[in-house]
Design a protein around this motif. Structure first.
Motif, PDB file in Angstrom:
ATOM      1  N   GLY A 167     -41.944  20.697 -28.285  1.00 23.59           N
ATOM      2  CA  GLY A 167     -42.030  21.459 -29.521  1.00 23.59           C
ATOM      3  C   GLY A 167     -40.865  22.405 -29.754  1.00 23.59           C
ATOM      4  O   GLY A 167     -40.871  23.173 -30.710  1.00 23.59           O
ATOM      5  N   LEU A 168     -39.868  22.374 -28.862  1.00 29.75           N
ATOM      6  CA  LEU A 168     -38.718  23.261 -29.058  1.00 29.75           C
ATOM      7  C   LEU A 168     -37.591  22.497 -29.751  1.00 29.75           C
ATOM      8  O   LEU A 168     -37.477  21.276 -29.613  1.00 29.75           O
ATOM      9  CB  LEU A 168     -38.214  23.777 -27.709  1.00 29.75           C
ATOM     10  CG  LEU A 168     -39.182  24.593 -26.863  1.00 29.75           C
ATOM     11  CD1 LEU A 168     -38.452  25.160 -25.660  1.00 29.75           C
ATOM     12  CD2 LEU A 168     -39.791  25.716 -27.671  1.00 29.75           C
ATOM     13  N   ASP A 169     -36.733  23.221 -30.468  1.00 25.50           N
ATOM     14  CA  ASP A 169     -35.582  22.557 -31.069  1.00 25.50           C
ATOM     15  C   ASP A 169     -34.550  22.264 -29.968  1.00 25.50           C
ATOM     16  O   ASP A 169     -34.647  22.804 -28.865  1.00 25.50           O
ATOM     17  CB  ASP A 169     -34.999  23.413 -32.195  1.00 25.50           C
ATOM     18  CG  ASP A 169     -34.525  24.764 -31.708  1.00 25.50           C
ATOM     19  OD1 ASP A 169     -34.252  24.901 -30.495  1.00 25.50           O
ATOM     20  OD2 ASP A 169     -34.446  25.696 -32.516  1.00 25.50           O
ATOM     21  N   PRO A 170     -33.575  21.393 -30.243  1.00 21.18           N
ATOM     22  CA  PRO A 170     -32.623  20.992 -29.199  1.00 21.18           C
ATOM     23  C   PRO A 170     -31.940  22.192 -28.546  1.00 21.18           C
ATOM     24  O   PRO A 170     -31.796  22.249 -27.326  1.00 21.18           O
ATOM     25  CB  PRO A 170     -31.607  20.146 -29.964  1.00 21.18           C
ATOM     26  CG  PRO A 170     -32.336  19.643 -31.151  1.00 21.18           C
ATOM     27  CD  PRO A 170     -33.328  20.694 -31.514  1.00 21.18           C
ATOM     28  N   GLN A 171     -31.574  23.170 -29.356  1.00 23.27           N
ATOM     29  CA  GLN A 171     -30.911  24.378 -28.857  1.00 23.27           C
ATOM     30  C   GLN A 171     -31.778  25.087 -27.812  1.00 23.27           C
ATOM     31  O   GLN A 171     -31.334  25.358 -26.701  1.00 23.27           O
ATOM     32  CB  GLN A 171     -30.640  25.294 -30.054  1.00 23.27           C
ATOM     33  CG  GLN A 171     -30.205  26.697 -29.716  1.00 23.27           C
ATOM     34  CD  GLN A 171     -28.799  26.712 -29.150  1.00 23.27           C
ATOM     35  OE1 GLN A 171     -27.967  25.902 -29.534  1.00 23.27           O
ATOM     36  NE2 GLN A 171     -28.537  27.627 -28.223  1.00 23.27           N
ATOM     37  N   SER A 172     -33.043  25.347 -28.155  1.00 23.61           N
ATOM     38  CA  SER A 172     -33.938  26.039 -27.229  1.00 23.61           C
ATOM     39  C   SER A 172     -34.214  25.178 -25.998  1.00 23.61           C
ATOM     40  O   SER A 172     -34.358  25.697 -24.889  1.00 23.61           O
ATOM     41  CB  SER A 172     -35.258  26.378 -27.904  1.00 23.61           C
ATOM     42  OG  SER A 172     -35.036  27.139 -29.053  1.00 23.61           O
ATOM     43  N   ARG A 177     -33.620  24.304 -20.178  1.00 21.43           N
ATOM     44  CA  ARG A 177     -33.098  23.434 -19.112  1.00 21.43           C
ATOM     45  C   ARG A 177     -32.067  24.159 -18.263  1.00 21.43           C
ATOM     46  O   ARG A 177     -32.112  24.125 -17.036  1.00 21.43           O
ATOM     47  CB  ARG A 177     -32.475  22.180 -19.732  1.00 21.43           C
ATOM     48  CG  ARG A 177     -33.316  20.950 -19.569  1.00 21.43           C
ATOM     49  CD  ARG A 177     -32.562  19.664 -19.780  1.00 21.43           C
ATOM     50  NE  ARG A 177     -31.661  19.644 -20.906  1.00 21.43           N
ATOM     51  CZ  ARG A 177     -31.994  19.187 -22.116  1.00 21.43           C
ATOM     52  NH1 ARG A 177     -33.215  18.752 -22.352  1.00 21.43           N
ATOM     53  NH2 ARG A 177     -31.104  19.167 -23.076  1.00 21.43           N
ATOM     54  N   GLU A 178     -31.130  24.847 -18.945  1.00 20.23           N
ATOM     55  CA  GLU A 178     -30.073  25.559 -18.218  1.00 20.23           C
ATOM     56  C   GLU A 178     -30.672  26.667 -17.362  1.00 20.23           C
ATOM     57  O   GLU A 178     -30.248  26.913 -16.239  1.00 20.23           O
ATOM     58  CB  GLU A 178     -29.044  26.141 -19.194  1.00 20.23           C
ATOM     59  CG  GLU A 178     -28.152  25.099 -19.832  1.00 20.23           C
ATOM     60  CD  GLU A 178     -27.593  24.116 -18.806  1.00 20.23           C
ATOM     61  OE1 GLU A 178     -27.084  24.572 -17.768  1.00 20.23           O
ATOM     62  OE2 GLU A 178     -27.720  22.889 -19.015  1.00 20.23           O
ATOM     63  N   PHE A 179     -31.664  27.330 -17.917  1.00 22.80           N
ATOM     64  CA  PHE A 179     -32.304  28.423 -17.199  1.00 22.80           C
ATOM     65  C   PHE A 179     -32.955  27.911 -15.915  1.00 22.80           C
ATOM     66  O   PHE A 179     -32.808  28.503 -14.848  1.00 22.80           O
ATOM     67  CB  PHE A 179     -33.359  29.083 -18.092  1.00 22.80           C
ATOM     68  CG  PHE A 179     -33.981  30.296 -17.483  1.00 22.80           C
ATOM     69  CD1 PHE A 179     -33.306  31.502 -17.470  1.00 22.80           C
ATOM     70  CD2 PHE A 179     -35.238  30.227 -16.892  1.00 22.80           C
ATOM     71  CE1 PHE A 179     -33.870  32.621 -16.892  1.00 22.80           C
ATOM     72  CE2 PHE A 179     -35.811  31.340 -16.313  1.00 22.80           C
ATOM     73  CZ  PHE A 179     -35.119  32.542 -16.307  1.00 22.80           C
ATOM     74  N   VAL A 180     -33.631  26.787 -16.036  1.00 22.51           N
ATOM     75  CA  VAL A 180     -34.307  26.208 -14.870  1.00 22.51           C
ATOM     76  C   VAL A 180     -33.274  25.780 -13.828  1.00 22.51           C
ATOM     77  O   VAL A 180     -33.423  26.035 -12.633  1.00 22.51           O
ATOM     78  CB  VAL A 180     -35.187  25.008 -15.288  1.00 22.51           C
ATOM     79  CG1 VAL A 180     -35.702  24.269 -14.071  1.00 22.51           C
ATOM     80  CG2 VAL A 180     -36.347  25.485 -16.140  1.00 22.51           C
ATOM     81  N   ARG A 181     -32.208  25.165 -14.284  1.00 22.61           N
ATOM     82  CA  ARG A 181     -31.178  24.721 -13.348  1.00 22.61           C
ATOM     83  C   ARG A 181     -30.573  25.905 -12.593  1.00 22.61           C
ATOM     84  O   ARG A 181     -30.390  25.895 -11.383  1.00 22.61           O
ATOM     85  CB  ARG A 181     -30.080  23.962 -14.096  1.00 22.61           C
ATOM     86  CG  ARG A 181     -29.190  23.139 -13.153  1.00 22.61           C
ATOM     87  CD  ARG A 181     -27.838  22.828 -13.769  1.00 22.61           C
ATOM     88  NE  ARG A 181     -27.954  22.180 -15.075  1.00 22.61           N
ATOM     89  CZ  ARG A 181     -28.241  20.889 -15.235  1.00 22.61           C
ATOM     90  NH1 ARG A 181     -28.446  20.129 -14.189  1.00 22.61           N
ATOM     91  NH2 ARG A 181     -28.302  20.380 -16.437  1.00 22.61           N
ATOM     92  N   LYS A 182     -30.314  26.992 -13.362  1.00 24.61           N
ATOM     93  CA  LYS A 182     -29.718  28.184 -12.764  1.00 24.61           C
ATOM     94  C   LYS A 182     -30.659  28.786 -11.719  1.00 24.61           C
ATOM     95  O   LYS A 182     -30.241  29.154 -10.617  1.00 24.61           O
ATOM     96  CB  LYS A 182     -29.452  29.219 -13.868  1.00 24.61           C
ATOM     97  CG  LYS A 182     -28.166  30.007 -13.675  1.00 24.61           C
ATOM     98  CD  LYS A 182     -27.824  30.778 -14.932  1.00 24.61           C
ATOM     99  CE  LYS A 182     -27.995  32.261 -14.685  1.00 24.61           C
ATOM    100  NZ  LYS A 182     -27.893  33.048 -15.923  1.00 24.61           N
ATOM    101  N   LEU A 183     -31.915  28.846 -12.080  1.00 19.74           N
ATOM    102  CA  LEU A 183     -32.930  29.392 -11.182  1.00 19.74           C
ATOM    103  C   LEU A 183     -32.956  28.601  -9.882  1.00 19.74           C
ATOM    104  O   LEU A 183     -33.005  29.149  -8.777  1.00 19.74           O
ATOM    105  CB  LEU A 183     -34.289  29.296 -11.872  1.00 19.74           C
ATOM    106  CG  LEU A 183     -35.451  29.995 -11.201  1.00 19.74           C
ATOM    107  CD1 LEU A 183     -35.333  31.479 -11.442  1.00 19.74           C
ATOM    108  CD2 LEU A 183     -36.766  29.469 -11.749  1.00 19.74           C
ATOM    109  N   ASN A 184     -32.890  27.284 -10.040  1.00 26.42           N
ATOM    110  CA  ASN A 184     -32.934  26.400  -8.889  1.00 26.42           C
ATOM    111  C   ASN A 184     -31.694  26.588  -8.015  1.00 26.42           C
ATOM    112  O   ASN A 184     -31.788  26.651  -6.788  1.00 26.42           O
ATOM    113  CB  ASN A 184     -33.040  24.956  -9.379  1.00 26.42           C
ATOM    114  CG  ASN A 184     -32.871  23.951  -8.271  1.00 26.42           C
ATOM    115  OD1 ASN A 184     -31.810  23.352  -8.119  1.00 26.42           O
ATOM    116  ND2 ASN A 184     -33.916  23.775  -7.482  1.00 26.42           N
ATOM    117  N   GLN A 185     -30.532  26.725  -8.651  1.00 27.45           N
ATOM    118  CA  GLN A 185     -29.305  26.839  -7.873  1.00 27.45           C
ATOM    119  C   GLN A 185     -29.154  28.218  -7.242  1.00 27.45           C
ATOM    120  O   GLN A 185     -28.752  28.341  -6.096  1.00 27.45           O
ATOM    121  CB  GLN A 185     -28.094  26.535  -8.764  1.00 27.45           C
ATOM    122  CG  GLN A 185     -27.881  25.043  -8.917  1.00 27.45           C
ATOM    123  CD  GLN A 185     -26.911  24.716 -10.033  1.00 27.45           C
ATOM    124  OE1 GLN A 185     -26.368  25.609 -10.676  1.00 27.45           O
ATOM    125  NE2 GLN A 185     -26.690  23.434 -10.265  1.00 27.45           N
TER     126      GLN A 185
END
Ligand SMILES: Nc1ncnc2c1ncn2[C@@H]1O[C@H](COP(=O)(O)OP(=O)(O)OP(=O)(O)O)[C@@H](O)[C@H]1O
Ligand SMILES: [Mg+2]
Lengths: 341, 394
Positions: A167-172, A177-185
């Motif tokens: 339900g999110l637009d591509p931008q959100s 996605r980036e936030f999750v990746r950063k958290l993981n790294q």
């Protein structure tokens, strides 16, 4: 310790009355991994996640997180995990800050530590400016960002995300996605993410389990999954046919070499085929029905093709409808015809 | 998990719920308006003699007099007017004939009438009874009874006066004692003159507070389950008891707020006086809540969604409202209903509250009610907790 597994799932099964939603699945998730559960609506992704996060009790089988059993040691498990579920866990009438301090207080975090953490988290998702505004006034993207940091209040070792970009637009979607990746790294957080979006899975996950009808039917890295197609004698062909008719589609579908046929638009066919004769027999069959082939291409396999190849039906069939119908406790929309309930 | 953390968590949950409640403007307004409506509706509509005024009454005077003298009927009408000036119960208009009077009643132009027959003065003067005819609208028994009652009262006073006048020549020391040898005085337990509001205010208070917990709890819990926020609490290391307790505290708070509003309205607008201890009133309300919590939890456990919860509560609430002795005295019901009402905690709560508020009773006078409420509450909670626990793990 790179290969140490933090989650062990052993013959996990969930039945609702007589219906088996999750059917005897087993897998391990390694520490620091981003693990994807990919499947169409009603596949059993959410149910699996709910069992792992202690929200639902397995009918059979066990799961452990950080060595703790999700049923017997549920309190210990809860200290280790955070969950972003399908429905947003946010109170609209409370402000951003009130929401976070409420959920934080349930984890017995000392007040000063909690306040500091809340400020940091809000800063991290650029919501500091809005910390005293009621969440009900936020946009969907902002609320989902709130919802994600809410799950991080106890600094979980394992983060469960159930369709976080739905339900999110591509931008959100990219932001999440980036936030999750950063958290993981940066924090080394182990992430289990369910999705029916191939892109999410492809871009984010170290390993992907493809789940359908409650069963895991494939589990590997994205690259390896694609090799199922490119490594064998399977090919993906895209055909442009100027005068495409339903009869032609039916004829192609009837071919023994065709594993999956999808019509992308009024002139385009997407076909997964196997065997050396495949090209020939497809061209023959179209010619016989007086089709005019204007172009033909051999494509690189995508995850979607892998899914099609393995299951014989499309993920999108149901996924598209899901967004229209909104999501609720998963009725299976546009399910595969073969499905037995 | 220690008792302290369980309590801490439940207070946080209650605080969160109440914050949400206070941010909901419309909900807050309804919270105040609902009991106000209830008081006004029930209090003003319920027929009681003291409250009816302005009844339209037609008067036909066909008295032909005695020897050309119509004093008797005129003084009767003046007497009637005099009494009515104090009570304002009737609004009198002159009507020409009995037929006309009946016609007007049938058309609904007036609600009843009085007819003085042609021989009224003559009968009185010749030592016979003077008859007066009352015409009333029998399709409305309530009004009809009121008019009859009012007029009969007037007639009694007047015939008494006439009788006293007539027996005076007998040289009795107290003419009234001759005419009416018995006099009745009624005396209540407390001073003052309790109105119907005094009767219903305690009942409505008990009902609102108890119901708000019984209905509020299932609705609040199933709503959070439906919206999904319940998962946020369930996935934290929080005892399930804290969630239940927190929600109960919040709903009790909401109920007590409503109780206070009703009390303020009752005292401020409807002139209800509290004879007993106000502390005891609140203690009773809390006890009422306690006795209903278990029932609320059981309902919560059996309903999946908000809508069902609400429907089920309405179904349970309705008979309780009427059988709990809130609006009508239990003594007035048929025996089988009286038997049912003996099993409703509301019956005991409203009865105890009424005794305290209206009669100024203390703890000793309401000990039966207290015991029943406590036992009921304990038994229901003992049933409810295991049921709730099973529902939460599923
Ligand atoms: N509480 C429940 N009671 C009965 N059936 C349920 C319940 N929860 C889920 N199911 C059924 O179990 C199946 C799997 O549901 P689940 O929500 O796990 O699917 P999903 O893979 O998450 O799908 P979606 O993409 O729609 O979220 C569905 O057929 C659903 O109808
Ligand atoms: Mg789901």
């Amino acid at each position: 310790m790179a290969n140490e597994s933090i989650i062990q799932v052993d013959h996990l099964t969930k039945m609702f009355k007589k219906f088996t939603a999750v059917d005897d699945i087993s897998f391990d998730v390694k520490k620091g991994e981003i693990f994807g559960l990919l499947g169409p609506n009603g596949a059993g992704k959410s149910t699996t996640l709910r069992m792992l996060s202690t929200l639902s009790r397995p009918t059979k089988g066990t799961a452990t997180i950080g060595g703790f059993d999700t049923v017997k040691n549920d309190t210990e498990v809860r200290k280790l995990i955070g969950i972003v579920s399908e429905k947003m866990i946010i109170y609209n009438r409370l402000t951003a800050k009130e929401n976070l301090s409420f959920f934080g207080s349930l984890f017995n975090i000392p007040k000063d530590t909690l306040n500091k953490r809340i400020d940091d988290l809000l800063e991290l998702v650029q919501l500091t400016k809005f910390k005293d505004a009621q969440v009900g006034t936020f946009s969907t993207g902002m609320r989902q960002r709130m919802n994600v940091v809410r799950a991080l209040l106890n600094m979980p070792q394992v983060l469960f995300l159930d369709e976080p970009t739905l339900g999110l637009d591509p931008q959100s979607s990219v932001e999440i996605r980036e936030f999750v990746r950063k958290l993981n790294q940066e924090q080394g957080t182990t992430v289990i993410i369910t999705t029916h979006m191939m892109l999410d899975a492809d871009l984010l996950c170290d390993r992907i389990a493809i789940i359908d009808h409650g069963k895991i039917i494939a589990l590997d890295t994205s690259t390896n999954l694609k090799k199922i197609i490119s490594g064998g004698d399977t090919m993906i062909i895209k055909l442009e046919i100027a005068n495409l008719t339903p009869t032609m589609v039916a004829t192609v579908k009837a071919l023994s070499c065709a594993d999956a046929v999808t019509q992308e638009n009024s002139t385009t066919l997407h076909v997964i085929v196997h065997g050396e004769e495949a090209f020939d027999s497809i061209i023959d069959s179209i010619r016989k029905t007086n089709g005019k082939i204007t172009s033909m291409a051999n494509l690189q396999p995508s995850l979607e093709d892998v899914f099609l190849h393995i299951t014989g039906h499309e993920v999108r069939d149901s996924a598209d409808q899901k967004i229209k119908q909104e999501h609720g406790p998963g009725k299976r929309f546009g399910a595969a015809p073969s499905r037995v309930r | 998990m220690t008792v302290q953390t369980i309590l801490q968590h439940s207070f946080r949950i209650a605080q969160k719920d109440l914050t949400e409640l206070f941010r909901n403007r419309l909900g807050l307004v309804l919270l105040i308006v609902m009991p106000l409506f209830m008081m006004i509706m029930v209090g003003f509509i319920y027929p009681s003699n003291g409250t009816i005024t302005g009844l339209q009454v037609g008067v036909v005077n066909e008295d032909q007099g005695y020897n050309g003298n119509t004093n008797a009927s005129l003084s009767f009408l003046m007497g009637l007017q005099g009494i009515n000036n104090q009570t304002h119960m009737l609004v009198m208009t002159n009507v020409s004939s009995l037929a006309d009077l009946k016609d007007q009643v049938q058309r609904g132009a007036i609600e009843g009438g009085i007819m003085i027959p042609a021989n009224f003065s003559q009968s009185l003067m010749s030592g016979q009874q003077g008859t007066i005819i009352i015409v009333s609208d029998e399709s409305n028994p309530q009004i009809s009874a009121t008019i009859k009652g009012a007029l009969t009262g007037v007639f009694n006073v007047m015939s008494q006066q006439l009788a006293i006048h007539n027996v005076r020549p007998l040289n009795a020391t107290n003419s009234l004692a001759v005419v009416q040898p018995y006099s009745i005085q009624s005396q209540g337990v407390v001073n003052g003159n309790p109105s119907y509001f005094d009767f219903i205010a305690p009942g409505i208070m008990a009902m609102t507070v108890m119901m708000s917990v019984m209905t509020g709890l299932p609705v609040a819990i199933s709503q959070e389950k439906e919206v999904g926020t319940m998962d946020g609490m369930m996935v934290a290391p929080v005892n399930r008891l804290s969630i239940l307790l927190g929600k109960t505290i919040a709903q009790t708070g909401r109920g007590l707020i409503q109780g206070v509003i009703i009390l303020a309205l009752a005292i401020g607008i409807f002139g209800v006086a509290i004879q007993g201890s106000i502390l005891l009133v609140f203690a009773l309300l809390l006890l009422g809540v306690f006795s209903f919590v278990g029932l609320g939890i059981v309902v919560t456990s059996f309903t999946k969604d908000q809508e069902t919860a609400q429907m089920l509560m309405m179904t349970l609430m309705f008979p309780m409202m009427f059988l709990g002795g809130v609006f009508f005295p239990i003594q007035q019901m048929p025996w089988y209903m009286q038997d049912i009402s003996k099993f409703l905690p509301l019956t005991y709560a409203s009865s105890a509250l009424r005794k305290v508020m209206v009669l100024g009773a203390g703890i000793p006078q309401i000990s039966t009610e207290l015991i029943v409420l406590i036992v009921f509450g304990v038994v229901m909670i003992a049933i409810a907790l295991p049921v709730f626990k099973r529902m939460m793990i599923r």
